[in-house]
Design a protein around this motif. Structure first.
Motif, PDB file in Angstrom:
ATOM      1  N   ILE A 219     115.813  89.854 119.877  1.00 34.33           N
ATOM      2  CA  ILE A 219     114.919  89.691 121.027  1.00 34.33           C
ATOM      3  C   ILE A 219     115.722  89.190 122.232  1.00 34.33           C
ATOM      4  O   ILE A 219     115.548  89.660 123.352  1.00 34.33           O
ATOM      5  CB  ILE A 219     113.770  88.724 120.686  1.00 34.33           C
ATOM      6  CG1 ILE A 219     112.980  89.261 119.482  1.00 34.33           C
ATOM      7  CG2 ILE A 219     112.830  88.552 121.874  1.00 34.33           C
ATOM      8  CD1 ILE A 219     111.909  88.315 118.965  1.00 34.33           C
ATOM      9  N   ALA A 220     116.647  88.253 121.969  1.00 29.43           N
ATOM     10  CA  ALA A 220     117.427  87.694 123.068  1.00 29.43           C
ATOM     11  C   ALA A 220     118.248  88.766 123.776  1.00 29.43           C
ATOM     12  O   ALA A 220     118.350  88.780 124.998  1.00 29.43           O
ATOM     13  CB  ALA A 220     118.351  86.588 122.533  1.00 29.43           C
TER      14      ALA A 220
ATOM     15  N   LEU B 207     115.964  90.705 126.196  1.00 27.12           N
ATOM     16  CA  LEU B 207     114.999  89.829 126.832  1.00 27.12           C
ATOM     17  C   LEU B 207     114.363  90.465 128.077  1.00 27.12           C
ATOM     18  O   LEU B 207     113.245  90.135 128.455  1.00 27.12           O
ATOM     19  CB  LEU B 207     115.664  88.497 127.196  1.00 27.12           C
ATOM     20  CG  LEU B 207     114.754  87.282 127.183  1.00 27.12           C
ATOM     21  CD1 LEU B 207     114.069  87.132 125.836  1.00 27.12           C
ATOM     22  CD2 LEU B 207     115.554  86.025 127.482  1.00 27.12           C
TER      23      LEU B 207
ATOM     24  N   LEU C 201     110.910  91.652 127.641  1.00 26.72           N
ATOM     25  CA  LEU C 201     109.867  90.631 127.738  1.00 26.72           C
ATOM     26  C   LEU C 201     109.678  90.187 129.184  1.00 26.72           C
ATOM     27  O   LEU C 201     108.567  90.006 129.653  1.00 26.72           O
ATOM     28  CB  LEU C 201     110.249  89.409 126.896  1.00 26.72           C
ATOM     29  CG  LEU C 201     110.160  89.556 125.384  1.00 26.72           C
ATOM     30  CD1 LEU C 201     110.601  88.262 124.715  1.00 26.72           C
ATOM     31  CD2 LEU C 201     108.749  89.893 124.955  1.00 26.72           C
ATOM     32  N   LYS C 202     110.801  90.034 129.885  1.00 29.57           N
ATOM     33  CA  LYS C 202     110.719  89.502 131.254  1.00 29.57           C
ATOM     34  C   LYS C 202     110.058  90.486 132.206  1.00 29.57           C
ATOM     35  O   LYS C 202     109.392  90.075 133.150  1.00 29.57           O
ATOM     36  CB  LYS C 202     112.125  89.154 131.747  1.00 29.57           C
ATOM     37  CG  LYS C 202     112.645  87.874 131.116  1.00 29.57           C
ATOM     38  CD  LYS C 202     113.963  87.476 131.724  1.00 29.57           C
ATOM     39  CE  LYS C 202     114.319  86.049 131.336  1.00 29.57           C
ATOM     40  NZ  LYS C 202     115.707  85.721 131.690  1.00 29.57           N
TER      41      LYS C 202
ATOM     42  N   ILE D 113     109.960  83.566 125.668  1.00 30.88           N
ATOM     43  CA  ILE D 113     111.181  83.709 126.473  1.00 30.88           C
ATOM     44  C   ILE D 113     111.935  82.385 126.512  1.00 30.88           C
ATOM     45  O   ILE D 113     113.153  82.319 126.277  1.00 30.88           O
ATOM     46  CB  ILE D 113     110.835  84.181 127.906  1.00 30.88           C
ATOM     47  CG1 ILE D 113     110.266  85.608 127.867  1.00 30.88           C
ATOM     48  CG2 ILE D 113     112.058  84.130 128.815  1.00 30.88           C
ATOM     49  CD1 ILE D 113     109.726  86.103 129.185  1.00 30.88           C
TER      50      ILE D 113
ATOM     51  N   ILE E 135     113.444  81.569 123.038  1.00 31.59           N
ATOM     52  CA  ILE E 135     114.530  82.494 122.700  1.00 31.59           C
ATOM     53  C   ILE E 135     115.768  82.148 123.525  1.00 31.59           C
ATOM     54  O   ILE E 135     116.895  82.113 123.017  1.00 31.59           O
ATOM     55  CB  ILE E 135     114.100  83.966 122.962  1.00 31.59           C
ATOM     56  CG1 ILE E 135     113.031  84.413 121.971  1.00 31.59           C
ATOM     57  CG2 ILE E 135     115.291  84.899 122.955  1.00 31.59           C
ATOM     58  CD1 ILE E 135     113.507  84.820 120.620  1.00 31.59           C
ATOM     59  N   GLU E 136     115.572  81.837 124.795  1.00 32.94           N
ATOM     60  CA  GLU E 136     116.724  81.490 125.645  1.00 32.94           C
ATOM     61  C   GLU E 136     117.396  80.218 125.148  1.00 32.94           C
ATOM     62  O   GLU E 136     118.619  80.122 125.097  1.00 32.94           O
ATOM     63  CB  GLU E 136     116.273  81.331 127.095  1.00 32.94           C
ATOM     64  CG  GLU E 136     116.176  82.676 127.800  1.00 32.94           C
ATOM     65  CD  GLU E 136     115.722  82.576 129.249  1.00 32.94           C
ATOM     66  OE1 GLU E 136     115.064  81.583 129.591  1.00 32.94           O
ATOM     67  OE2 GLU E 136     116.015  83.513 130.012  1.00 32.94           O
TER      68      GLU E 136
END
Lengths: 372, 467
Positions: free
Chosen positions: A104-105, A108, A111-112, A200, A203-204
Motif C-alpha cells: 500500500i505504501a 500511496l 489512496l491520496k 494514509i 501507512i506513512e
C-alpha cells in the motif's frame, strides 16, 4: 459507495504445494467456473465500489491474464475502474512489496488521489458473499477506527489465521497472528474497513519505521490505541490457503445450500466469460453428484467430483472424489480418486492416480497432447 | 484498411505537393482525390471495405408459439446460443466488424441480447454493431415492407461507412462460414453480385430456389422451386453486392412494394446483364425455419462427433452468457447423450436431449428426445417425450408430455407437426396433466384448461400472445 477497494492478491502460500507453482492463490480456480479473486471483485462491484486496486506480486501471470479486462466485474467505466499494481522500480525505491503495508505504501498515490472517505481492504483468496455497505454501516455506528470482518472456523485449524477475541461490545481485545495454539475459533477473514486519511497516516508512519506488514505492524500494534471492532461474517466463508481447504471449498459446492447461496441468490458472482460450448455427455457416460463446467466432453464415469472448464474424460474412465482443473485431457480407462489434477494436464490412457490415507494427491502430468 | 492508409498518405502528399504541380500525381490518385476529398473529415475518411447488413426482423411464424414474443433470430439454440449468434460470430471471425442488424418484429429480446455487441467483440470505436429499427421520416413513415426495402431505408447508415462491398445476411440459419473467402471469390470474378449457394440432393432441389451457372460459376438462370430442377445449387439467402450496384438497384426499385432481394433486386440486376456469380459453400448449413428442422438440428449436436462441431477451437461461436456457474448432476440422476448448459441442476433422467442454462429437472422426472430452454423447471416425476419447451416455463409434477398417437394439429397442421409438443415461453403447466403429440401450449394454464386432466393430441391451448 463511499469507499474505494484494495485487493491484496500478491501472496504465495507454500501450503498450496505444487498448485502454487503455476499461479498466485488469488487466481486459484474455484467451483468449476470461477477463480477465487472473482468473489472479492464481485462483492466490491455488487457493493457499488467503483474504484478497486489489485496488488499482485507472486506469480501473477495467470492472475493478470484473468484480469485482462475489467468489464466482467463491471469495472470498465469512466468513473473509477480496476487498477492493477505490480511492483515497479522507481528512482526512490527498488524493492519488491516487502509486505502488505509496504504494497500500500508503494502505491500511496492511489489512496491520496481518491476522494472517497473509506477504504475496504480485502484479500483475494476468500470465498464468500458480503455487502461491504453493511460492514461500513457497522463501522460508522461503532465509531470504529478499524473494522475487521471475522469468521468462525470449525473444520479448519484456527492457528492458520489471525485469532481474535472481542469484548461484549465487539471491540477486539486480543489479536494474535498464526498462534501456536489457538484459544478461539474466531478468526480474521482478512477484510478490513478503515478511514482513508487514517490509513494514509498509519501507512506513512509504518513506512518510516520500516514496518511492512498490515496485520502485524498496524492492526496488532495499534489495537490498544485505536478502536478496532469485529464484524461477524453472516454467512458462508472459506479461505483457500492450503491444499486441504482448497479441496474442501470446492467440494462444498456439491452441497445444495452452498450452491443455491452462491449461484441462485442475488447478487451474482461474476467471472471472465470464455465462450465455451455447453457440456456434452456422450452415450455410456455416467455422472453422479458432480459439478460439470462448459466445454467438457464426458464419455466415462464421474462421481462426487468437480470438473472445471474444457475437461475431456475418455471412455471407461472412473473419476471419484476429485477436482479436475480446466483444460485437462484424460485418456481412456484411467482411474482417478482423491486427486486434484492440475490444469492443462494430459493424463495418459490406462493409468491410475489415487490419493491414499485420506490425503489429496496433486497430479501434474505434462504429457504430449495430440490433436484431438 | 488499406484504403484508409492510402488516403492518409495521399492527403499528406496533397498538402506537401499540391502547391508544386498536379503532374506529380498519377491518374489513379487524382481520381481518388476527386472522389474522396468531399468526404475527408479531418485527416481521413471513415472507410470499411465490407459491411454486413443482417436481416433480423422476421417473425418466423412456422416456429409457432416459440416466436410468439420473440423474433426468430432471438430463439435459443443448442443449449446456450441464440440463432443470431451464428451469423454475428461468422462476421467477426471473418473480419467484418461493422454490422447493421435490422429489427422489426418483437425486437426486445434481440436488443437486450445484442446490446453494444460486447460478446462478439463488436463494440468498436468505428463500426461495430448497430441496431436499425424502422423509423419515422419527415415525409413518410413506414415499416420495413420487404428485405430490400429494409436495406433501402438504411442507405444512410451504409453510406456513412463508405463501403466497397455490402454483405446481406439472414438471421435464421445455423452455419459457420468465412465471408472473406466469399469476398475473395467476388473480387476474383469482378462480380457485381455474388450469391452463396449450397449443393443439395437433386431430389430435394425442387424445394429451393436454385441457380443455373456456366462452368465459371456465372449465373445464367434462376429457378424458384422448380418442378424439374436443372441444377442442385440452392441459394442460401447470403449476398455480396458491390456497393454502387446495390445502391443503384435500391434507388431504382425504391417504389417497388415489398421490395425483396430474391424477387426484385436480383432479377433486376440479372436483367440489366450484371455479373452475378454463385459461390459454392460446402459445409454444414441448416435452415431452422420449421419446428421439425429446429428440433432436428438441435439433436444433431448431441451425436458422438457432430457434423456441426461446436467444440472446435477454430471459429468459435460467441454469445451473451448470463450464467457462469457449472451444472450440477445429482447422485440419483442419469444423463445419457445430452448437452447441458451452465448452471443447470439435474436430479432426474435426461436422455438424448438438449438442455439450456439454469434449468432444473427434478427428481424422478424423465426427459427424452427433447429441447428444454433456459430457466425452465420440470417438476418431479414428470415424463417428457419429444418436446420443445421454451424459456422460463414451469412444468408441474407428475405430468406426461408427448403421449398417445400422432394426430394432425387441428388449428395449424403445417406448423405443429413432427409429433412434437411445443410449449411457448413463460408458460405454466399444472401438475398431473397429460399432453398428446402435435400440440402447442402457451400462457399460464390451469387444471381447468385440461378436460379430464388431458390435452389430446392435435389440440392447441393458447391463453396469451398470438397464435
Amino acid at each position: 459507495m463511499r469507499a474505494i477497494g484494495i485487493v491484496l492478491a500478491g501472496g504465495n502460500n507454500s501450503r498450496m504445494k505444487e498448485l502454487s507453482n503455476k499461479r498466485a492463490t488469488a487466481a486459484m480456480p474455484i467451483a468449476g467456473g470461477f477463480r477465487s479473486i472473482d468473489f472479492v471483485l464481485s462483492n466490491m462491484s455488487n457493493s457499488h465500489i467503483q474504484k478497486v486496486a489489485v496488488f499482485t506480486q507472486y506469480n501473477a501471470k495467470s492472475l493478470n491474464e484473468h484480469l485482462n479486462s475489467s468489464k466482467w466485474w463491471d469495472f470498465g467505466r469512466k468513473q473509477g475502474g480496476l487498477y492493477i499494481f505490480t511492483p515497479t522500480t522507481t528512482p526512490e525505491n527498488s524493492y519488491w512489496y516487502r509486505g502488505t503495508a509496504d504494497a500500500i505504501a508503494q502505491n500511496l498515490g492511489f489512496l491520496k488521489n481518491s476522494h472517497e472517505p473509506y477504504v475496504v481492504i480485502a484479500s483475494g483468496d476468500g470465498v464468500y458473499k458480503l455487502d461491504y455497505n453493511k460492514v461500513l454501516e457497522y463501522h460508522i455506528a461503532k465509531k470504529a477506527d478499524f473494522t475487521v470482518v471475522t469468521a468462525n472456523v470449525k473444520k479448519d485449524d484456527p492457528s492458520r489465521f489471525g485469532v481474535i477475541k472481542t469484548d461484549a461490545d465487539g471491540r477486539i481485545v486480543e489479536f494474535e497472528e498464526k498462534p501456536i495454539s489457538a484459544t478461539s475459533s474466531h478468526v480474521s477473514a482478512g477484510i478490513y474497513i478503515v478511514r482513508r486519511r487514517l490509513l494514509i497516516e498509519l501507512i506513512e508512519k509504518s513506512a518510516e519505521e520500516e514496518r511492512h506488514d498490515f496485520v502485524k505492524d498496524i492492526l496488532i500494534r495499534y489495537k490498544n490505541v485505536k478502536k478496532i471492532y469485529a464484524y461477524q461474517m453472516p454467512n458462508y466463508w472459506s479461505n483457500i490457503s492450503s491444499v486441504d481447504s482448497y479441496y474442501r471449498t470446492n467440494m462444498d459446492f456439491l452441497k445444495k445450500d452452498v450452491r443455491d447461496y452462491f449461484f441462485k441468490e442475488y447478487p451474482d458472482i461474476y467471472s471472465k466469460v470464455e465462450d465455451l460450448p455447453p457440456a456434452k455427455y456422450n452415450a455410456g457416460s455416467s455422472v453422479k453428484n458432480s459439478l460439470v463446467s462448459s466445454g467438457c466432453i464426458i464419455n466415462g464415469e464421474v462421481e462426487n467430483s468437480i470438473l472445471f472448464k474444457k475437461v475431456f474424460v475418455g471412455n471407461n474412465c472412473v473419476i471419484k472424489n476429485s477436482v479436475i482443473l480446466n483444460d485437462v485431457y484424460i485418456g481412456d480407462n484411467t482411474y482417478i480418486e482423491n486427486c486434484i489434477v492440475e490444469s492443462r494436464d494430459t493424463i495418459r490412457a490406462n493409468t491410475k492416480y489415487v490419493g491414499e490415507n485420506g490425503d489429496i494427491r496433486i497430479v501434474v502430468e505434462k504429457n504430449e497432447r495430440y490433436a484431438l | 484498411m488499406r484504403n484508409v492508409v492510402f488516403l492518409c498518405d495521399l492527403y499528406k502528399k496533397c498538402e506537401k505537393l499540391a502547391r508544386i504541380s498536379w503532374k506529380l500525381f498519377t491518374f489513379q490518385e487524382i481520381y481518388a482525390i476527386l472522389n474522396y476529398i468531399p468526404k475527408i473529415r479531418g485527416d481521413y475518411v471513415i472507410k470499411k471495405e465490407m459491411i454486413a447488413m443482417l436481416l433480423a426482423g422476421g417473425q418466423g411464424s412456422r416456429l409457432g408459439v416459440l416466436t410468439a414474443n420473440v423474433a426468430k433470430p432471438a430463439v435459443s439454440f443448442g443449449g446456450k446460443y441464440r440463432i443470431i449468434d451464428f451469423p454475428l460470430s461468422n462476421c467477426i471471425n471473418s473480419g467484418v466488424d461493422t454490422v447493421g442488424v435490422l429489427t422489426q418484429y418483437q425486437p426486445l429480446r434481440l436488443n437486450t441480447h445484442i446490446g453494444i455487441g460486447i460478446p462478439w467483440d463488436l463494440d468498436r470505436n468505428v463500426g461495430g454493431v448497430s441496431i436499425l429499427p424502422p423509423y419515422e421520416k419527415s415525409t413518410s413513415s413506414e415499416w420495413y415492407t420487404g428485405t430490400a426495402n429494409a436495406i433501402y431505408q438504411n442507405l444512410r447508415y451504409m453510406e456513412g461507412y463508405n463501403p466497397d462491398y455490402v454483405l446481406i445476411l439472414g438471421g435464421d440459419h445455423i452455419y459457420k462460414m468465412d465471408y472473406e473467402v466469399m469476398l475473395d471469390f467476388h473480387k476474383a470474378n469482378h462480380a457485381d453480385v455474388t450469391l452463396a449457394t449450397i449443393p443439395v440432393p437433386m431430389e430435394e432441389a425442387s424445394r429451393f430456389g436454385v441457380v443455373i451457372t456456366d462452368d465459371k460459376k456465372q449465373i445464367q438462370e434462376f429457378e424458384e422451386k422448380p418442378e424439374h430442377p436443372r441444377s442442385n445449387l440452392a441459394s442460401m439467402g447470403i449476398y455480396i453486392f458491390s456497393w454502387p450496384v446495390l445502391k443503384e438497384a435500391l434507388l431504382k426499385l425504391k417504389d417497388q412494394p415489398a421490395c425483396d432481394f430474391g424477387k426484385h433486386i436480383i432479377p433486376y440486376c440479372h436483367e440489366k446483364g450484371q455479373r452475378i456469380f454463385a459461390y459454392e459453400y460446402n459445409g454444414y448449413w441448416k435452415d431452422v425455419g420449421t419446428l421439425g428442422s429446429y428440433w432436428e438440428s438441435n439433436m444433431e449436436l448431441i451425436d458422438l462427433i457432430p457434423v456441426f462441431n461446436l467444440y472446435e477451437e477454430f471459429w468459435k461461436i460467441y454469445t451473451r452468457a448470463d450464467k457462469i456457474p457449472p451444472q450440477y448432476i445429482a447422485a440419483g440422476a442419469t444423463v445419457d447423450k445430452a448437452i447441458i448448459g451452465e448452471g443447470t441442476e439435474i436430479y432426474g433422467e435426461v436422455h438424448n436431449s438438449v438442455i439450456g442454462s439454469g434449468v432444473t429437472i427434478e427428481k424422478g422426472a424423465v426427459v427424452r428426445d427433447s429441447i428444454i430452454m433456459s430457466s425452465t423447471v420440470v417438476g418431479e416425476n414428470t415424463i417428457i417425450d419429444k418436446a420443445i419447451v421454451a424459456e422460463n416455463v414451469q412444468i408441474g409434477s407428475g405430468c406426461r408430455l408427448g403421449t398417445g398417437e400422432e394426430v394432425p394439429n387441428r388449428m395449424r397442421p403445417d406448423v405443429y407437426a413432427f409429433g412434437l409438443v411445443t410449449i411457448g415461453e413463460d408458460s405454466v403447466i399444472p401438475s398431473n396433466v397429460e399432453i398428446g403429440k402435435n400440440t402447442a401450449i402457451s400462457g399460464e394454464t390451469e387444471k381447468s384448461d385440461y378436460p379430464d386432466g388431458k390435452l389430446a393430441g392435435g389440440e392447441t391451448l393458447i391463453k396469451v400472445g398470438e397464435r
